[in-house]
Design an enzyme around this catalytic site. Structure first.
Site, PDB file in Angstrom:
ATOM      1  N   ARG A 291      -2.972  -1.613 -23.119  1.00  0.00           N
ATOM      2  CA  ARG A 291      -4.081  -1.042 -23.906  1.00  0.00           C
ATOM      3  C   ARG A 291      -5.012  -2.144 -24.410  1.00  0.00           C
ATOM      4  O   ARG A 291      -6.194  -1.913 -24.631  1.00  0.00           O
ATOM      5  CB  ARG A 291      -3.540  -0.193 -25.066  1.00  0.00           C
ATOM      6  CG  ARG A 291      -4.635   0.438 -25.915  1.00  0.00           C
ATOM      7  CD  ARG A 291      -4.140   1.635 -26.730  1.00  0.00           C
ATOM      8  NE  ARG A 291      -2.942   1.334 -27.484  1.00  0.00           N
ATOM      9  CZ  ARG A 291      -2.894   0.625 -28.625  1.00  0.00           C
ATOM     10  NH1 ARG A 291      -3.998   0.126 -29.121  1.00  0.00           N
ATOM     11  NH2 ARG A 291      -1.754   0.413 -29.234  1.00  0.00           N
TER      12      ARG A 291
ATOM     13  N   ASP B 283     -27.982   1.656 -20.745  1.00  0.00           N
ATOM     14  CA  ASP B 283     -27.164   2.383 -19.769  1.00  0.00           C
ATOM     15  C   ASP B 283     -27.822   2.144 -18.408  1.00  0.00           C
ATOM     16  O   ASP B 283     -28.911   2.640 -18.134  1.00  0.00           O
ATOM     17  CB  ASP B 283     -27.145   3.868 -20.136  1.00  0.00           C
ATOM     18  CG  ASP B 283     -26.245   4.693 -19.228  1.00  0.00           C
ATOM     19  OD1 ASP B 283     -26.037   4.283 -18.067  1.00  0.00           O
ATOM     20  OD2 ASP B 283     -25.775   5.752 -19.670  1.00  0.00           O
TER      21      ASP B 283
ATOM     22  N   LYS C  68     -19.644   6.440 -11.221  1.00  0.00           N
ATOM     23  CA  LYS C  68     -20.740   6.702 -10.285  1.00  0.00           C
ATOM     24  C   LYS C  68     -20.790   5.603  -9.212  1.00  0.00           C
ATOM     25  O   LYS C  68     -19.887   5.517  -8.418  1.00  0.00           O
ATOM     26  CB  LYS C  68     -22.058   6.819 -11.052  1.00  0.00           C
ATOM     27  CG  LYS C  68     -21.966   7.663 -12.339  1.00  0.00           C
ATOM     28  CD  LYS C  68     -21.736   9.148 -12.108  1.00  0.00           C
ATOM     29  CE  LYS C  68     -21.312   9.892 -13.371  1.00  0.00           C
ATOM     30  NZ  LYS C  68     -22.196   9.750 -14.516  1.00  0.00           N
TER      31      LYS C  68
ATOM     32  N   TYR D   8     -28.322  10.102 -21.373  1.00  0.00           N
ATOM     33  CA  TYR D   8     -27.231  10.888 -20.810  1.00  0.00           C
ATOM     34  C   TYR D   8     -26.766  11.913 -21.855  1.00  0.00           C
ATOM     35  O   TYR D   8     -26.679  11.587 -23.050  1.00  0.00           O
ATOM     36  CB  TYR D   8     -26.092   9.948 -20.414  1.00  0.00           C
ATOM     37  CG  TYR D   8     -24.902  10.700 -19.885  1.00  0.00           C
ATOM     38  CD1 TYR D   8     -24.942  11.302 -18.634  1.00  0.00           C
ATOM     39  CD2 TYR D   8     -23.749  10.827 -20.645  1.00  0.00           C
ATOM     40  CE1 TYR D   8     -23.866  12.014 -18.154  1.00  0.00           C
ATOM     41  CE2 TYR D   8     -22.662  11.539 -20.173  1.00  0.00           C
ATOM     42  CZ  TYR D   8     -22.729  12.124 -18.926  1.00  0.00           C
ATOM     43  OH  TYR D   8     -21.656  12.833 -18.455  1.00  0.00           O
TER      44      TYR D   8
HETATM   45  C1  LIG Z   1     -21.974   9.937 -15.990  1.00  0.00           C
HETATM   46  C2  LIG Z   1     -22.831   9.157 -16.897  1.00  0.00           C
HETATM   47  C3  LIG Z   1     -22.359   8.705 -18.144  1.00  0.00           C
HETATM   48  C4  LIG Z   1     -20.989   9.053 -18.660  1.00  0.00           C
HETATM   49  O1  LIG Z   1     -19.993   8.473 -17.875  1.00  0.00           O
HETATM   50  P1  LIG Z   1     -18.500   9.098 -17.723  1.00  0.00           P
HETATM   51  O2  LIG Z   1     -17.837   8.131 -16.816  1.00  0.00           O
HETATM   52  O3  LIG Z   1     -18.658  10.475 -17.155  1.00  0.00           O
HETATM   53  O4  LIG Z   1     -17.937   9.120 -19.104  1.00  0.00           O
HETATM   54  C5  LIG Z   1     -23.207   7.943 -18.923  1.00  0.00           C
HETATM   55  N1  LIG Z   1     -24.454   7.642 -18.532  1.00  0.00           N
HETATM   56  C6  LIG Z   1     -24.951   8.073 -17.353  1.00  0.00           C
HETATM   57  C7  LIG Z   1     -26.346   7.713 -16.962  1.00  0.00           C
HETATM   58  C8  LIG Z   1     -24.159   8.837 -16.500  1.00  0.00           C
HETATM   59  O5  LIG Z   1     -24.654   9.279 -15.342  1.00  0.00           O
END
Ligand SMILES: *Cc1c(COP(=O)(O)O)cnc(C)c1O
Length: 402
Positions: free
Chosen positions: A68, A193, A218, A121
């Protein structure tokens, strides 16, 4: 558990547990050069002596104390993304959202203030609107294309500026260098992000941004088979986030880290293909009579195309477009696509399509949908590795249903 006569049950195996454990004790081979790294699928690590145990337990970001807190396989993934983003350290988390939340809870406390762009997001917006107020954190939302609005929104208690570019699903851009320059002079941390662009198309740290986050679910992992997140920045800032993250417990599992690292090795080939296919699809859609607008930063018609060329080296695999009509027409086109899966997410080998207004209607109020700038006739595509001609033919057929 005891038998009726009081004998311990395990005696019936004629082996006491310590003998059994000694028999199955593994000796790890010491081959030093595996091409793919091993998975350290262990929850904990043993220390040689009291002093090294004390060191392991207290050193920030130690990768060999307790999983962890850190793990060698997870560290390998963290180091790889840190190198791609040009940071000093990285911290992997169980999801992209865990990276967002751990960062926010590190840099902002009760009585402090965040400036965030209005379109982020959905989960990030959800935290800022529904959770942050309960923690006494104030948030000002501003339009991402209005750089001066970020400056105007800053207060003495502002601790963090939260950005996302390109933003989902309208593919609008935020001027990262301009906002980072202002924030650095004001001593306010900046967070971007970078999920939609990927580190191959955009490197915010090189523009002066402090912290870069990815939903590794992603493009980084890239195969729709793992949930993961990561945040990269200076060693000092990442250590501070780690101190909160290991308490929150949303640590990335070593096997998930290994899968993400495995995906990462083909990132350049995958991103080149995504960039190329999305550009072709966007160009096709832009001249189609049933399409009202296409949102893709690579198109010269994109309102911020000049900014895109300044801060991105490729334009990514996500685009959105508005069909003539409304929600009914958008649903009709999605229903008539055969190659694309109707599925949340992007960054997959397969093309994924969503009708965002329908997807988010359950989670957001009508007012939030308006704020999030989600036209009812909008369709988002995350292109996969299908032949671009086949994808274009599929879209052409679905649009012909209107
Ligand atoms: C999917 C996504 C997130 C969140 O990510 P998770 O892995 O689903 O928690 C945050 N920002 C963007 C732009 C995303 O496409």
């Amino acid at each position: 558990m005891f038998l009726p006569d009081g004998e311990p049950l395990f005696m019936t195996y004629d082996l006491d547990p310590s003998t059994f454990l000694a028999q199955i004790q593994v000796q790890m081979p010491t081959y030093s050069n595996p091409i793919a790294p091993p998975i350290f699928q262990t929850s904990t690590f043993a220390a040689e002596d009291a002093q090294s145990f004390a060191n392991m337990a207290t050193e920030p970001l130690h990768a060999g104390f307790y999983t962890r807190y850190g793990n060698p396989t997870t560290r390998a993934f963290e180091d790889a993304v840190t190198a791609l983003e040009g940071g000093g350290a990285g911290l992997a988390t169980a999801s992209g959202m865990a990276a967002v939340v751990a960062t926010l809870l590190t840099f902002v406390a009760s009585g402090e203030h965040v400036v965030a762009q209005r379109v982020l997001y959905g989960g990030t917006t959800g935290f800022l609107k529904n959770v942050a107020p309960r923690l006494g954190i104030e948030v000002s939302f501003v339009d991402q294309i209005d750089t001066a609005a970020f400056l105007d929104a800053v207060r003495p208690m502002t601790r963090l500026i939260i950005l996302e570019s390109p933003s989902n699903p309208m593919m609008r851009l935020t001027d990262l260098a301009a906002i980072a320059d202002f924030a650095n002079r004001a001593g306010i941390a900046t967070f971007v992000d970078n999920t939609i662009a990927s580190p191959l198309n955009q490197r915010p740290i090189s523009m002066g941004v402090d912290l870069v986050m990815h939903s590794a679910t992603k493009y980084l992992a890239g195969h729709s088979d793992v949930s993961a997140g990561i945040v990269v920045g200076s060693k000092e800032k990442i250590s501070a986030i780690w101190e909160k993250a290991y308490i929150l417990g949303a640590t990335l599992d070593p096997f998930a880290a290994w899968l993400a690292l495995r995906g990462l090795r083909t990132l350049p080939m995958r991103i080149a293909r995504h960039n190329d296919t999305a550009m072709r699809v966007a160009t096709f859609l832009a001249q189609h009579s049933q399409v009202e607008a296409v949102h893709y930063p690579g198109l010269p018609s994109h309102a911020q195309h000049d900014l895109a060329r300044r801060q991105m080296t490729g334009f990514g695999g996500v685009l959105s477009f508005e069909v003539k009509g409304g929600a009914v027409e958008a649903e009709k086109v999605v229903s008539n696509l055969h190659l694309a899966h109707r599925s949340a997410s992007f960054g997959s080998f397969s093309t994924l399509v969503v009708h965002p207004a329908a997807m988010w209607a359950g989670m957001m109020s009508a007012e939030q949908l308006r704020d999030a700038d989600l036209p009812a006739n909008l369709i988002r595509l995350g292109v996969g590795f299908e032949a671009p001609e086949a994808l274009i033919a599929d879209l052409d057929g679905a649009l012909a249903s209107l």
